[in-house]
Write an enzyme that holds these catalytic residues in place. Structure first.
Site, PDB file in Angstrom:
ATOM      1  N   ASP A 202      63.532  23.978  26.438  1.00 38.89           N
ATOM      2  CA  ASP A 202      64.265  24.091  25.166  1.00 38.89           C
ATOM      3  C   ASP A 202      63.321  24.400  24.007  1.00 38.89           C
ATOM      4  O   ASP A 202      62.119  24.151  24.071  1.00 38.89           O
ATOM      5  CB  ASP A 202      65.018  22.790  24.866  1.00 38.89           C
ATOM      6  CG  ASP A 202      64.069  21.605  24.755  1.00 38.89           C
ATOM      7  OD1 ASP A 202      63.120  21.540  25.579  1.00 38.89           O
ATOM      8  OD2 ASP A 202      64.245  20.763  23.867  1.00 38.89           O
ATOM      9  N   GLU A 203      63.878  24.939  22.961  1.00 35.81           N
ATOM     10  CA  GLU A 203      63.233  25.078  21.657  1.00 35.81           C
ATOM     11  C   GLU A 203      61.808  25.626  21.734  1.00 35.81           C
ATOM     12  O   GLU A 203      60.875  25.056  21.177  1.00 35.81           O
ATOM     13  CB  GLU A 203      63.191  23.718  20.936  1.00 35.81           C
ATOM     14  CG  GLU A 203      64.574  23.151  20.641  1.00 35.81           C
ATOM     15  CD  GLU A 203      64.507  21.882  19.805  1.00 35.81           C
ATOM     16  OE1 GLU A 203      65.259  21.794  18.828  1.00 35.81           O
ATOM     17  OE2 GLU A 203      63.708  20.981  20.142  1.00 35.81           O
TER      18      GLU A 203
END
Lengths: 398, 398
Positions: A202-203
């Protein structure tokens, strides 16, 4: 009916479920702690979702083993069966790796804030004894700043113009990254008996990759036109490094970036909440663990369990042919402002509202759930879990 | 310089302040717990505001004496010097009155959730020993439902059309109300050594008064044209019942309804935040305790102490001739969703941001306060107060 055995104050079945290899133990002190004494009884109950999880983040703040064991106790009292252990992140690396001890020696907050092998085993065994699986997450390639304390070369140098400006995600062009991950994964397969393994994804700060001249060169040479593709390449190289028989779990970005994922992959949805999105993931052959509406770090004056309770991803989907592939969800207790002092009070009984949503049939009046939750919070307190008041004024006789 | 004596880990002055009759003890473990050992030192420091308070509500949820003592410890570590004990309210009456024992016998949540005389004395004495005053509040005429469990005739019958619809605020036309308050106030004067006494006066359900036919009659006969005037009449009759030498404290509504208040009255401002409003109260000869921006029950994801710290009522006023009559403020921990489980973690270190605002000179960079608060939260933890992390990721070595 299943064969039952009774162990005050929990009731366990002899038959393991399909998804959980351990026999589920269910809190049933209304039977055993009430005035009525029971010789024999028969109970028909089963969970709607097999994956009923709680994410605990031990990187932003360290949580002691005692704190984790208390969480496991309360999870078992609330019929949650997956501890998603978000064990390391940017801020600290509290996992002691036998293969790479420098990771925690240098990347933990302090030598006392490290999970040694015996600590991890205590957590894993306590979970097992409570019918709870421990799903470890080692989030890559983003959220890895703490890895770089010992091994800065794993991380990408970010640039502003011509000058370096700190370290970013893991360097997808560095072969050593994958060599290390392979060795670490092999170790983790021994430490965590769980067949699922969460690789994060993620991210990722794609702008750091874009800023780095060597990565730019690599992209040119390899005909990679976007940093999203680079992320896909990274995940696509990393996931096969998992030990044989391991099933990957990823945050939704990995799906969003069209990484070809092996059959059975669990996609943890945390941003999207639309019907179309869920259909898209599920019809691609993946299964979903839902978290979008269950972030325990989002606070609301006066309480918010009603919002958690009202959220039902299978109802969002409203599509019977796919809905069973939403195998469950997780309440997420990100640790930015949570440590041993306030972890238990912040999680309980809020996560129990998620637990009921995941266990029980669809629907269910919030007004009735309100009473159950009040009672459950008091039950938790009587068992030593400092559950905060869920519903406004009241009194719990401990 | 003041004479000093040192009692690890606090430093006390021999000279009482004008406002606080006890000598203030100040946490100074940076001197005594550091590596440097000090033979003698001299410190110049003084508070900007004399009234630096914390409101604790023990009616919505009962708080044990142990919980209150822990709050007092942390208050002394944070230089707060007034515990505003909002002891009773609609939901429960936990104060045991020798004169009216039925109030708590019938109005408390449970016999175990009552402050007996010895309990109150423990709190009062512990506060005194820490240089903290205990300001008791018995809120009238609203917020009194619990009084009506034992004495329903004290309360107004509310009507919808011709049918009664429960009980509302105290009945301002009932002579027994005032007789009882007089006797209760006399008892409380003995129990609480404080010369200030908070009579509440907030959030009165005037529509209930308006709905009651007997009160309607009374208003007609006595030429009272609005229920606001009735509220004024109630406060105006009640305040003189306070024992001689007692200085009243009221919530701002009492001022707003133009009750003539005795000289020296403290008006606790909790709704308004405008310059004009503060000027209005102060130029009427009253003093202000400010709380509008310091409600600890208002939560914000990720934390909110910066908002508390940024708020400065004397700066709102910007009027040097009146600003000293803002004698201070109070952080308010209303108890709807707070009890012994989460009281300390929710208050600390958030209330310490208010404490610094009230103690220190105007201004002060939030960035520097951030470091002090991080350090203070860890100091509190080392002393047994479970202060939650104020600033995001980090580690406190306890």
């Amino acid at each position: 009916m299943l064969a039952l055995y009774l162990r005050t104050p929990t009731l366990c079945t002899q038959e393991p479920s399909l998804y959980v290899s351990k026999s589920p133990c269910i809190a049933y002190d209304r039977l055993v702690l009430s005035e009525v004494r029971i010789n024999a009884t028969s109970i028909r109950d089963w969970p709607r979702h097999p994956h009923r999880g709680l994410l605990v983040d031990t990187s932003r703040h360290f949580v002691t083993v005692g704190g984790l064991l208390r969480i496991l106790d309360a999870m078992s009292y609330s019929k949650l069966n997956v501890l998603h252990w978000h064990i390391v992140d940017d801020q600290s690396f509290p996992y002691y790796s036998e293969r790479f001890p420098n990771l925690s020696d240098m990347g933990a907050y302090h030598w006392s804030a490290v999970y040694r092998p015996g600590d991890v085993q205590r957590v894993v065994h306590a979970a097992r004894d409570r019918g709870i699986r421990v799903l470890p997450e080692f989030d890559v390639p983003g959220h890895t700043r703490s890895w770089g304390v010992a091994y800065p070369s794993l991380l990408t140098k970010c640039y502003v113009g011509n000058s370096m400006n700190g370290l970013g995600p893991m360097d997808p062009t560095n072969r050593q990254v994958y060599d290390m991950l392979k060795d670490l994964f092999a170790e983790l397969r021994q430490v965590f008996p769980e067949k699922y393994f969460h690789v994060g994804g993620d991210e990722v700060d794609l702008s750091c990759w874009a800023s780095n001249p060597q990565i730019e060169d690599y992209m040119l040479k390899n005909n990679i036109s976007s940093t999203n593709q680079l992320h896909a390449l990274f995940m696509n190289t990393t996931i096969p490094l998992l030990s044989a028989g391991t099933i990957p779990v990823v945050w939704q970005e990995v799906f969003d970036e069209r990484v070809p994922l092996p059959n059975g992959t669990l996609v943890q949805v945390w941003i999207s909440n639309s019907r179309d999105y869920l259909r898209n993931v599920l019809s691609s052959g993946h299964r979903v663990v839902y978290s979008t509406c269950w972030y325990l770090d989002h606070l609301k004056s006066g309480g918010d369990w009603g919002d958690f309770y009202a959220c039902d991803p299978r109802e969002v989907l409203r599509d019977s042919s796919l809905e069973n592939d939403i195998i469950g969800g997780e309440a997420c207790m990100w640790g930015e402002v949570v440590d041993d002092t306030n972890l238990a009070t912040r999680v309980w009984p809020r996560a129990a509202a998620v637990a009921e949503r995941l266990w029980s049939a669809a629907g269910g009046a919030a007004a009735a759930a309100r009473h159950r939750l009040e009672e459950h919070a008091c039950r938790l307190r009587r068992r030593g879990i400092p559950a905060q008041p869920p519903n406004g004024p009241g009194f719990c006789l401990v």
